[in-house]
Motif scaffolding. Structure first.
Motif, short mmCIF file in Angstrom:
data_model
loop_
_atom_site.label_atom_id
_atom_site.label_comp_id
_atom_site.label_asym_id
_atom_site.label_seq_id
_atom_site.Cartn_x
_atom_site.Cartn_y
_atom_site.Cartn_z
N PHE A 1 -11.29 0.67 -2.90
CA PHE A 1 -11.65 2.16 -3.19
C PHE A 1 -10.91 2.30 -4.51
CE2 PHE A 1 -11.83 4.49 1.15
CZ PHE A 1 -12.99 3.77 1.29
N SER A 2 -9.85 1.68 -4.95
CA SER A 2 -9.24 2.10 -6.25
C SER A 2 -10.15 1.68 -7.38
CB SER A 2 -8.05 1.04 -6.43
OG SER A 2 -6.88 1.37 -5.31
N ARG B 1 -12.91 4.34 -7.48
CA ARG B 1 -12.58 5.43 -8.24
C ARG B 1 -12.49 5.28 -9.62
NH1 ARG B 1 -9.01 6.05 -3.16
NH2 ARG B 1 -7.67 4.67 -3.95
N VAL C 1 -15.44 6.92 -0.49
CA VAL C 1 -15.07 7.44 -2.01
C VAL C 1 -16.35 8.16 -2.63
CG1 VAL C 1 -14.38 6.98 -4.18
CG2 VAL C 1 -13.35 5.81 -2.22
N TRP D 1 -10.87 9.45 4.67
CA TRP D 1 -10.38 8.34 5.42
C TRP D 1 -10.63 8.29 6.91
CZ3 TRP D 1 -7.06 10.24 1.70
CH2 TRP D 1 -6.89 9.83 0.66
N THR E 1 -11.58 11.28 -1.78
CA THR E 1 -11.57 10.16 -0.94
C THR E 1 -11.27 10.56 0.56
OG1 THR E 1 -10.74 8.71 -2.78
CG2 THR E 1 -10.36 8.04 -0.33
N ASP F 1 0.82 -1.24 -0.06
CA ASP F 1 0.15 0.06 0.03
C ASP F 1 0.79 1.16 -0.04
OD1 ASP F 1 0.96 0.20 2.64
OD2 ASP F 1 -0.96 -0.04 3.40
N TRP G 1 -8.49 -2.53 0.61
CA TRP G 1 -9.38 -1.58 0.73
C TRP G 1 -8.89 -0.25 0.10
CZ3 TRP G 1 -10.24 2.87 4.07
CH2 TRP G 1 -9.64 2.63 5.41
N ASP G 2 -7.89 0.10 0.58
CA ASP G 2 -7.31 1.30 -0.18
C ASP G 2 -5.77 1.08 -0.14
OD1 ASP G 2 -6.93 3.48 -1.57
OD2 ASP G 2 -7.72 4.93 -0.14
N PRO G 3 -4.79 0.75 -1.13
CA PRO G 3 -5.37 0.52 -2.56
C PRO G 3 -6.34 -0.98 -2.40
CG PRO G 3 -3.27 0.02 -2.34
CD PRO G 3 -3.57 0.78 -1.05
#
Length: 323
Positions: free
Chosen positions: A125-126, A129, A250, A145, A143, A91, A120-122
């Motif tokens: 959520f990626s 997006r 997001v 957090w 985004t 990440d 979940w991010d990356p």
């Protein structure tokens, strides 16, 4: 049955093992560790040392790498890809291109498939997006957090002289979140989007004023945010801040024609960051096992996955139930 190896048995590795018990088509066949295997107690899977990784090559369909991005995965990712099809949650966003290249080379040389940077991010959520921008090309993605514990920032607090223990929570600024959802013209800056709340157990006799000053002035961590510092006892820390919750949102805000807006929002509220991240690794592990069986090789990201490969259901079930 998809046979899974868990590479690393910290918070994430334990979360992965928990998730596998909830997936009837998957089983943990081995936990790999750099520690003494006899020191680990799993939910039932055997434990082997990393040096014995090669002995499990024919017994594993996919290896889920559970090391940390800061120091572990740069070595662990290519190393495991030489023996197995793999999944990891690397990440460090700025280093993803070079990490992808290193894992891709190792996987192709060994005739394996490797999925990097899921979670979940990356990760989820990626995907959202990209989905939001694809559907609403005329718009903007934001985004947020949190609320949740930032483990890296908590570690930074604990490195301060006189701090015995600490937790740092990242919190979205509610007014900014609502403004973005409403499509208001709002300035998005580090300070306007998130704040940081710090809970600190100080050593007896420590200078609390100095500790607080060092925290709020710490560059790259707290100086650019509205930051609060609350001193608590060790007992309060154990009772009130023992978990690792997290989450985020997001938001894709766009226009379909002049004066006509649309809003796509994806939100996570997680009681346990490592357990949820482990659940994502397990689902993507299923996809990798299926893709590898079809002959795919080299490195991949979440942008290369299909929902059909992620799901334990058959295509017929998906069409009949979810379409």
């Amino acid at each position: 049955m998809i046979r899974v190896a868990i590479n690393g048995y910290g918070n994430l590795g334990r979360g992965v093992e928990q998730a596998i018990t909830r997936n009837a088509d998957m089983e943990t066949v081995v936990v790999l560790t750099r520690r003494d295997p006899s020191s680990l107690t799993t939910l039932g899977a055997p434990v082997a040392h990393l040096e014995d990784m090669a002995a499990w090559e024919d017994k594993v369909d996919v290896c889920l790498n559970c090391g940390g991005s800061a120091t572990d995965l740069a070595e662990q990712g290519p190393q495991a890809a030489a023996h197995f099809n793999t999944v990891d949650s690397f990440d460090t966003h700025a280093r993803i291109p070079e990490y992808f290249a290193a894992v891709d080379a190792a996987a192709r040389q060994a005739d394996h498939l490797a999925l990097i940077s899921t979670g979940w991010d990356p990760g989820l959520f990626s995907m959202l997006r990209v989905l939001g921008e694809s559907v609403l090309p005329d718009g903007a993605t934001t985004t947020f957090w949190g609320p949740g514990v930032s483990q890296g920032h908590s570690d930074a607090l604990r490195r301060i002289d006189g701090v015995l223990d600490a937790r740092q929570y990242t919190l979205p600024v509610p007014q900014t979140v609502e403004a973005v959802k409403a499509g208001d013209d709002v300035e998005l800056t580090t300070r306007s989007m998130h704040r940081r709340d710090c809970y600190v157990v100080a050593a007896p006799g420590a200078d609390r004023s100095r500790i607080e000053r060092e925290i709020v002035e710490m560059p790259n961590y707290f100086a650019d945010y509205d930051t609060s510092v609350t001193f608590i006892s060790a007992e309060q820390m154990r009772a009130e801040h023992g978990g690792i919750p997290h989450g985020g949102t997001v938001i894709r805000r766009g226009r379909t024609s002049e004066g006509v807006s649309a809003n796509v929002t994806f939100e996570l509220q997680l009681g346990s960051n490592p357990e949820f991240t482990g659940s994502v690794l397990v689902a993507t592990g299923r996809a990798v096992a299926r893709m590898a069986a079809r002959g795919e090789r080299g490195a991949r990201t979440v942008f290369d996955l299909t929902l059909a490969d992620l799901s334990p259901r058959t295509p017929e079930e998906l069409r009949a139930t979810y379409l």
